[in-house]
Enzyme design. Structure first.
Site, short mmCIF file in Angstrom:
data_model
loop_
_atom_site.label_atom_id
_atom_site.label_comp_id
_atom_site.label_asym_id
_atom_site.label_seq_id
_atom_site.Cartn_x
_atom_site.Cartn_y
_atom_site.Cartn_z
CG HIS A 78 47.66 36.24 -13.12
ND1 HIS A 78 46.73 36.44 -14.10
CD2 HIS A 78 47.81 37.44 -12.50
CE1 HIS A 78 46.32 37.69 -14.08
NE2 HIS A 78 46.99 38.33 -13.13
CE1 TYR A 206 45.45 32.07 -21.44
CE2 TYR A 206 45.81 32.34 -23.80
CZ TYR A 206 46.27 32.41 -22.50
OH TYR A 206 47.57 32.81 -22.26
N PRO A 298 50.95 33.36 -30.62
CG PRO A 298 49.68 35.31 -30.72
CD PRO A 298 50.32 34.27 -31.58
CE LYS A 302 55.04 28.30 -22.77
NZ LYS A 302 55.36 28.48 -21.37
CE1 TYR A 389 49.29 30.34 -20.67
CE2 TYR A 389 49.73 30.84 -18.36
CZ TYR A 389 49.26 31.22 -19.60
OH TYR A 389 48.75 32.49 -19.78
P1 FAD Z 1 61.67 41.93 -31.32
O1 FAD Z 1 60.86 42.34 -30.16
O2 FAD Z 1 60.98 41.84 -32.66
O3 FAD Z 1 62.89 42.94 -31.44
C1 FAD Z 1 63.73 43.00 -32.58
C2 FAD Z 1 64.36 44.37 -32.70
O4 FAD Z 1 65.25 44.39 -33.81
C3 FAD Z 1 63.32 45.46 -32.97
O5 FAD Z 1 63.52 46.51 -32.06
C4 FAD Z 1 63.57 45.86 -34.41
O6 FAD Z 1 63.25 47.22 -34.66
C5 FAD Z 1 65.06 45.58 -34.55
N1 FAD Z 1 65.50 45.36 -35.94
C6 FAD Z 1 64.83 44.71 -36.92
N2 FAD Z 1 65.55 44.72 -38.06
C7 FAD Z 1 66.69 45.41 -37.80
C8 FAD Z 1 67.82 45.75 -38.58
N3 FAD Z 1 67.90 45.41 -39.87
N4 FAD Z 1 68.81 46.47 -38.02
C9 FAD Z 1 68.75 46.82 -36.69
N5 FAD Z 1 67.68 46.50 -35.89
C10 FAD Z 1 66.66 45.81 -36.45
N6 FAD Z 1 55.51 36.39 -25.86
C11 FAD Z 1 55.43 35.94 -24.56
O7 FAD Z 1 56.41 35.35 -24.06
N7 FAD Z 1 54.30 36.11 -23.79
C12 FAD Z 1 53.19 36.72 -24.30
O8 FAD Z 1 52.21 36.90 -23.57
C13 FAD Z 1 53.22 37.15 -25.68
N8 FAD Z 1 52.16 37.76 -26.23
C14 FAD Z 1 52.26 38.25 -27.51
C15 FAD Z 1 51.14 38.87 -28.05
C16 FAD Z 1 51.21 39.38 -29.35
C17 FAD Z 1 49.98 40.01 -29.92
C18 FAD Z 1 52.41 39.30 -30.10
C19 FAD Z 1 52.50 39.88 -31.50
C20 FAD Z 1 53.53 38.69 -29.57
C21 FAD Z 1 53.46 38.15 -28.29
N9 FAD Z 1 54.56 37.52 -27.71
C22 FAD Z 1 54.45 37.00 -26.44
C23 FAD Z 1 55.82 37.39 -28.47
C24 FAD Z 1 56.88 38.45 -28.11
O9 FAD Z 1 56.33 39.74 -28.21
C25 FAD Z 1 58.11 38.32 -29.05
O10 FAD Z 1 58.49 36.97 -29.09
C26 FAD Z 1 59.29 39.20 -28.57
O11 FAD Z 1 59.08 40.54 -28.90
C27 FAD Z 1 60.61 38.76 -29.21
O12 FAD Z 1 61.65 39.63 -28.84
P2 FAD Z 1 62.92 39.87 -29.77
O13 FAD Z 1 63.79 40.83 -29.03
O14 FAD Z 1 63.47 38.56 -30.19
O15 FAD Z 1 62.35 40.52 -31.11
C1 DHB Z 2 48.82 38.15 -23.58
C2 DHB Z 2 49.30 37.67 -24.77
C3 DHB Z 2 49.30 36.33 -25.00
O1 DHB Z 2 49.78 35.85 -26.15
C4 DHB Z 2 48.85 35.42 -24.06
O2 DHB Z 2 48.84 34.10 -24.33
C5 DHB Z 2 48.40 35.89 -22.85
C6 DHB Z 2 48.39 37.27 -22.61
C7 DHB Z 2 48.81 39.59 -23.33
O3 DHB Z 2 49.21 40.35 -24.24
O4 DHB Z 2 48.40 40.02 -22.26
#
Ligand code: FAD
Ligand code: DHB
Length: 395
Positions: A78, A206, A298, A302, A389
């Site tokens: 994009h 957005y 979100p 980031k 961004y």
């Molecule tokens: P997680 O994905 O939370 O993974 C942690 C893992 O640890 C999980 O599998 C969990 O089951 C496991 N775990 C937890 N506790 C234990 C335990 N006690 N023992 C063993 N395992 C355990 N980010 C972006 O960069 N771009 C986006 O567009 C974006 N959009 C988003 C939209 C939404 C609606 C949401 C909710 C989030 C969004 N994010 C976005 C954020 C992104 O999804 C998270 O920051 C990302 O998942 C972080 O990854 P992680 O591996 O640190 O944690």
């Molecule tokens: C999506 C999530 C976001 O938080 C964002 O800023 C843009 C796109 C997505 O899930 O597609």
């Protein structure tokens, strides 16, 4: 546990989200052994719907890790996105302003690619690991205990990587007085819907409307992902597909709103919005990475990108430790990550502040009007937004 049955590896990674899986892959490529312990099943991890927007730095790290073949062919590049304020749409041309793009590719797909790569290289992931506990973090020989299929087990290691998200065990294992925490909870959430229809929009929109925030996104040429800001006390059961699409249309505007219609949802979930950072991101032999150490709302897209930059820095520090016995990169890990995290926290706060309806702040609408009108009129302000961004390079 029978005495002497303790397994050993170099790094125990807690959590098989994107942070844990990517760290495992980067370490494997450097010849460093790691075991991942994950509380959930592989199917559950694979099925979680979250992020969608990848910075170029993230794409570069995934390519460096050798897991970007599908991303490079299926990811949607994009060159800009739109902001819609009270019905007026304004494009932020990322490529023109800062010469960079972002890639739309679901976190589910990133996770799938990483899981497949891990299986292919024969590295060990223990799913459904219960009661994970971390021990001797401040000594020179940390170890981890857990239960698997009802059997108590232990693993000794050199270091532990806490990649277990906001609700994981890793951060909670650090004495409270060793961490400084900053937190802000927003008085609303995002209700997200996934639907199998071709997106009628070419770029993300957005929207800040009088009824609150909405986001028109996508996952592929045949799948949309859309969000609306929602009250946290409005249960998801109250949100039929018809109510969701009606609210979405009122906020995003009649053009895209009418074109999308009301397709059946294939997933629907609510995410609370919060900002959270702990520092330092290290306690003795434990290193925190990703959502375990910080959460951003979100709006700035980031969270996943920060999880990737953390584990990229952590793998470099561990690589240098094993290659050169150099402690310095490990000592600098937290400060290095936090510089990037602070910038992303500020940006995510700014995006959230300008685009949502704040029910507890009657001044916010006027402030948003001034900020967004300035943005639409100022190339400098748009370039600054674009620069934040698209994010900073990593490799
Ligand atoms: P997680 O994905 O939370 O993974 C942690 C893992 O640890 C999980 O599998 C969990 O089951 C496991 N775990 C937890 N506790 C234990 C335990 N006690 N023992 C063993 N395992 C355990 N980010 C972006 O960069 N771009 C986006 O567009 C974006 N959009 C988003 C939209 C939404 C609606 C949401 C909710 C989030 C969004 N994010 C976005 C954020 C992104 O999804 C998270 O920051 C990302 O998942 C972080 O990854 P992680 O591996 O640190 O944690
Ligand atoms: C999506 C999530 C976001 O938080 C964002 O800023 C843009 C796109 C997505 O899930 O597609």
């Amino acid at each position: 546990m029978t005495p002497g049955a303790r397994a050993r590896t170099q790094i125990v990674i807690v959590g098989a989200g994107p942070a844990g899986l990517l760290l495992g892959q980067l370490l494997h490529n450097e010849g460093i052994d790691a075991i991942i312990l994950e509380r959930r099943s592989a199917d559950y991890v694979r099925g979680r719907i979250r992020a969608g927007v990848l910075e170029q730095g993230t794409v570069d790290v995934l390519a460096r890790a050798g897991v970007a073949t599908r991303l490079e062919s299926e990811g949607l590049v994009h060159e800009g996105f739109e902001i819609c304020f009270r019905g007026r749409r304004h494009r932020i041309p990322l490529k023109t302003l800062v010469g960079k793009t972002v890639t739309v590719y679901g976190q589910t797909e990133v996770t799938r690619d990483l899981m497949e790569a891990r299986v292919a290289c024969g590295a060990e992931t223990i799913y459904e690991a219960d009661d994970v506990e971390l021990h001797d973090l401040d000594g020179s020989s940390p170890w981890v205990s857990y239960r698997h299929a009802g059997v108590a087990r232990e693993i000794a290691c050199d270091f532990i990587a806490g990649c277990d998200g906001h609700h994981g065990v890793s951060r909670r294992s650090i004495p409270a007085d060793a961490l400084k925490t900053q937190e802000r909870i927003y008085p609303f959430g995002w209700l997200g819907v996934l639907a199998d229809v071709p997106p009628p929009w070419h770029e993300l929109i957005y929207a800040n409307s009088e009824r609150g925030f909405a986001l028109a996104s996508m996952r592929s040429p045949t799948r949309v992902r859309c969000y609306v800001q929602c009250a946290l006390d409005d249960p998801i059961g109250n949100w039929s597909d018809a109510r969701f699409w009606d609210e979405f249309r009122r906020r995003i505007g009649a053009g895209p709103g009418d074109q999308i219609g009301a397709p059946a949802s294939i997933e629907k979930s609510v995410a609370a919005l919060r900002s959270f950072v702990v520092e330092p991101m290290r306690y003795g032999g434990l290193f925190l990475a990703g959502d375990a150490a910080h959460i951003v709302p979100p709006t700035g897209a980031k969270g996943l990108n920060l999880a990737v930059s953390d584990v990229f820095y952590l793998h470099e520090a561990l690589r240098d430790f094993y290659r050169e016995r150099s402690q310095r990169p490990l000592d600098e890990y937290s400060a290095r990550c936090l510089r990037r995290i602070r910038k992303a926290e500020r940006f995510s706060w700014w995006m959230t502040r300008q685009l949502h309806h704040f029910p507890d702040d009657p001044q916010s609408a006027r402030m948003q009007e001034r900020a967004l009108e300035h943005l639409f009129d100022s190339d400098v302000a748009q370039a600054s937004l674009a620069e934040n961004y698209v994010g900073l390079p990593l490799v």
